[in-house]
Design a protein around this motif. Structure first.
Motif, PDB file in Angstrom:
ATOM      1  N   SER A   1       0.818  -1.220   0.000  1.00 45.55           N
ATOM      2  CA  SER A   1       0.000   0.000   0.000  1.00 45.55           C
ATOM      3  C   SER A   1       0.851   1.268   0.000  1.00 45.55           C
ATOM      4  O   SER A   1       0.460   2.264   0.595  1.00 45.55           O
ATOM      5  CB  SER A   1      -0.928  -0.007   1.213  1.00 45.55           C
ATOM      6  OG  SER A   1      -0.153   0.015   2.393  1.00 45.55           O
ATOM      7  N   GLU A   2       1.992   1.218  -0.638  1.00 46.31           N
ATOM      8  CA  GLU A   2       2.859   2.397  -0.696  1.00 46.31           C
ATOM      9  C   GLU A   2       2.278   3.444  -1.642  1.00 46.31           C
ATOM     10  O   GLU A   2       1.601   3.121  -2.605  1.00 46.31           O
ATOM     11  CB  GLU A   2       4.266   2.015  -1.163  1.00 46.31           C
ATOM     12  CG  GLU A   2       5.021   1.171  -0.172  1.00 46.31           C
ATOM     13  CD  GLU A   2       5.202   1.825   1.174  1.00 46.31           C
ATOM     14  OE1 GLU A   2       5.451   3.058   1.225  1.00 46.31           O
ATOM     15  OE2 GLU A   2       5.091   1.118   2.182  1.00 46.31           O
ATOM     16  N   ALA A   3       2.579   4.699  -1.349  1.00 46.03           N
ATOM     17  CA  ALA A   3       2.084   5.810  -2.169  1.00 46.03           C
ATOM     18  C   ALA A   3       2.878   5.893  -3.476  1.00 46.03           C
ATOM     19  O   ALA A   3       3.987   5.359  -3.580  1.00 46.03           O
ATOM     20  CB  ALA A   3       2.216   7.119  -1.398  1.00 46.03           C
ATOM     21  N   TYR A   4       2.291   6.581  -4.434  1.00 46.54           N
ATOM     22  CA  TYR A   4       2.946   6.688  -5.739  1.00 46.54           C
ATOM     23  C   TYR A   4       4.188   7.565  -5.697  1.00 46.54           C
ATOM     24  O   TYR A   4       5.097   7.375  -6.510  1.00 46.54           O
ATOM     25  CB  TYR A   4       1.966   7.199  -6.793  1.00 46.54           C
ATOM     26  CG  TYR A   4       1.018   6.121  -7.242  1.00 46.54           C
ATOM     27  CD1 TYR A   4       1.473   5.034  -7.970  1.00 46.54           C
ATOM     28  CD2 TYR A   4      -0.331   6.179  -6.930  1.00 46.54           C
ATOM     29  CE1 TYR A   4       0.622   4.034  -8.382  1.00 46.54           C
ATOM     30  CE2 TYR A   4      -1.202   5.184  -7.336  1.00 46.54           C
ATOM     31  CZ  TYR A   4      -0.713   4.111  -8.059  1.00 46.54           C
ATOM     32  OH  TYR A   4      -1.554   3.123  -8.461  1.00 46.54           O
ATOM     33  N   TRP A   5       4.287   8.497  -4.742  1.00 47.55           N
ATOM     34  CA  TRP A   5       5.518   9.283  -4.639  1.00 47.55           C
ATOM     35  C   TRP A   5       6.665   8.393  -4.179  1.00 47.55           C
ATOM     36  O   TRP A   5       7.810   8.585  -4.579  1.00 47.55           O
ATOM     37  CB  TRP A   5       5.347  10.486  -3.700  1.00 47.55           C
ATOM     38  CG  TRP A   5       5.218  10.119  -2.249  1.00 47.55           C
ATOM     39  CD1 TRP A   5       4.071   9.900  -1.565  1.00 47.55           C
ATOM     40  CD2 TRP A   5       6.285   9.939  -1.320  1.00 47.55           C
ATOM     41  NE1 TRP A   5       4.347   9.575  -0.266  1.00 47.55           N
ATOM     42  CE2 TRP A   5       5.702   9.600  -0.082  1.00 47.55           C
ATOM     43  CE3 TRP A   5       7.676  10.018  -1.408  1.00 47.55           C
ATOM     44  CZ2 TRP A   5       6.454   9.344   1.057  1.00 47.55           C
ATOM     45  CZ3 TRP A   5       8.411   9.765  -0.270  1.00 47.55           C
ATOM     46  CH2 TRP A   5       7.812   9.439   0.946  1.00 47.55           C
ATOM     47  N   ARG A   6       6.360   7.387  -3.365  1.00 45.70           N
ATOM     48  CA  ARG A   6       7.381   6.455  -2.905  1.00 45.70           C
ATOM     49  C   ARG A   6       7.850   5.572  -4.067  1.00 45.70           C
ATOM     50  O   ARG A   6       9.036   5.284  -4.203  1.00 45.70           O
ATOM     51  CB  ARG A   6       6.799   5.603  -1.784  1.00 45.70           C
ATOM     52  CG  ARG A   6       7.776   4.763  -1.086  1.00 45.70           C
ATOM     53  CD  ARG A   6       8.521   5.579  -0.077  1.00 45.70           C
ATOM     54  NE  ARG A   6       9.445   4.722   0.620  1.00 45.70           N
ATOM     55  CZ  ARG A   6      10.405   5.173   1.374  1.00 45.70           C
ATOM     56  NH1 ARG A   6      10.543   6.452   1.561  1.00 45.70           N
ATOM     57  NH2 ARG A   6      11.219   4.362   1.958  1.00 45.70           N
ATOM     58  N   ILE A   7       6.914   5.158  -4.913  1.00 46.06           N
ATOM     59  CA  ILE A   7       7.262   4.374  -6.091  1.00 46.06           C
ATOM     60  C   ILE A   7       8.095   5.219  -7.050  1.00 46.06           C
ATOM     61  O   ILE A   7       9.045   4.740  -7.659  1.00 46.06           O
ATOM     62  CB  ILE A   7       5.989   3.827  -6.759  1.00 46.06           C
ATOM     63  CG1 ILE A   7       5.345   2.784  -5.856  1.00 46.06           C
ATOM     64  CG2 ILE A   7       6.274   3.234  -8.123  1.00 46.06           C
ATOM     65  CD1 ILE A   7       4.029   2.278  -6.342  1.00 46.06           C
ATOM     66  N   SER A   8       7.762   6.506  -7.161  1.00 52.10           N
ATOM     67  CA  SER A   8       8.552   7.420  -8.005  1.00 52.10           C
ATOM     68  C   SER A   8       9.979   7.539  -7.487  1.00 52.10           C
ATOM     69  O   SER A   8      10.930   7.591  -8.276  1.00 52.10           O
ATOM     70  CB  SER A   8       7.917   8.800  -8.039  1.00 52.10           C
ATOM     71  OG  SER A   8       6.665   8.748  -8.646  1.00 52.10           O
ATOM     72  N   LEU A   9      10.139   7.578  -6.168  1.00 54.51           N
ATOM     73  CA  LEU A   9      11.476   7.657  -5.579  1.00 54.51           C
ATOM     74  C   LEU A   9      12.274   6.391  -5.878  1.00 54.51           C
ATOM     75  O   LEU A   9      13.457   6.457  -6.230  1.00 54.51           O
ATOM     76  CB  LEU A   9      11.364   7.882  -4.071  1.00 54.51           C
ATOM     77  CG  LEU A   9      12.650   8.134  -3.323  1.00 54.51           C
ATOM     78  CD1 LEU A   9      13.280   9.448  -3.776  1.00 54.51           C
ATOM     79  CD2 LEU A   9      12.378   8.153  -1.830  1.00 54.51           C
ATOM     80  N   GLY A  10      11.628   5.238  -5.777  1.00 56.02           N
ATOM     81  CA  GLY A  10      12.292   3.981  -6.116  1.00 56.02           C
ATOM     82  C   GLY A  10      12.674   3.914  -7.586  1.00 56.02           C
ATOM     83  O   GLY A  10      13.757   3.448  -7.940  1.00 56.02           O
ATOM     84  N   ALA A  11      11.786   4.392  -8.455  1.00 55.07           N
ATOM     85  CA  ALA A  11      12.081   4.415  -9.890  1.00 55.07           C
ATOM     86  C   ALA A  11      13.217   5.386 -10.191  1.00 55.07           C
ATOM     87  O   ALA A  11      14.042   5.127 -11.072  1.00 55.07           O
ATOM     88  CB  ALA A  11      10.839   4.792 -10.679  1.00 55.07           C
TER      89      ALA A  11
END
Length: 95
Positions: free
Chosen positions: A32-42
């Protein structure tokens, strides 16, 4: 034969693909991670991939380990915040 690599285009393309892959892994793993966190990982994954491609590594095996080992693990750990080795391994395999 001579190839030119535009690192900015490579970075943006890799960032988009990493974001899509992390979003799919997020959905499949029930995270349930936020999309800003996924953006940081990307962002981290794309930066490390560009770094591994730009470094003059003499052996292809070392470059393969840097790309699929280190960059993907950092990307999954940062983007999805996996909490254990089992969860990290599962997300890495899904990726």
């Amino acid at each position: 034969m001579h190839y030119e690599l535009y690192i900015d285009v490579f970075f943006l393309e890799n960032f988009a693909m990493d974001f899509i892959l992390l979003a799919v892994v997020r959905r499949m793993s029930g995270c349930s991670e936020a999309y800003w966190r996924i953006s940081l990982g990307a962002l981290f994954g794309s930066f490390l991939t560009c770094l591994a491609v730009a470094l003059p590594v003499p052996y292809a095996f070392v470059k393969l380990l840097l790309l699929h080992g280190l960059a993907n693990i950092v990307m999954v750990k940062t983007g999805l915040r996996t909490r254990g080795w089992q969860e990290l391994a599962r997300a890495w395999i899904l990726l």
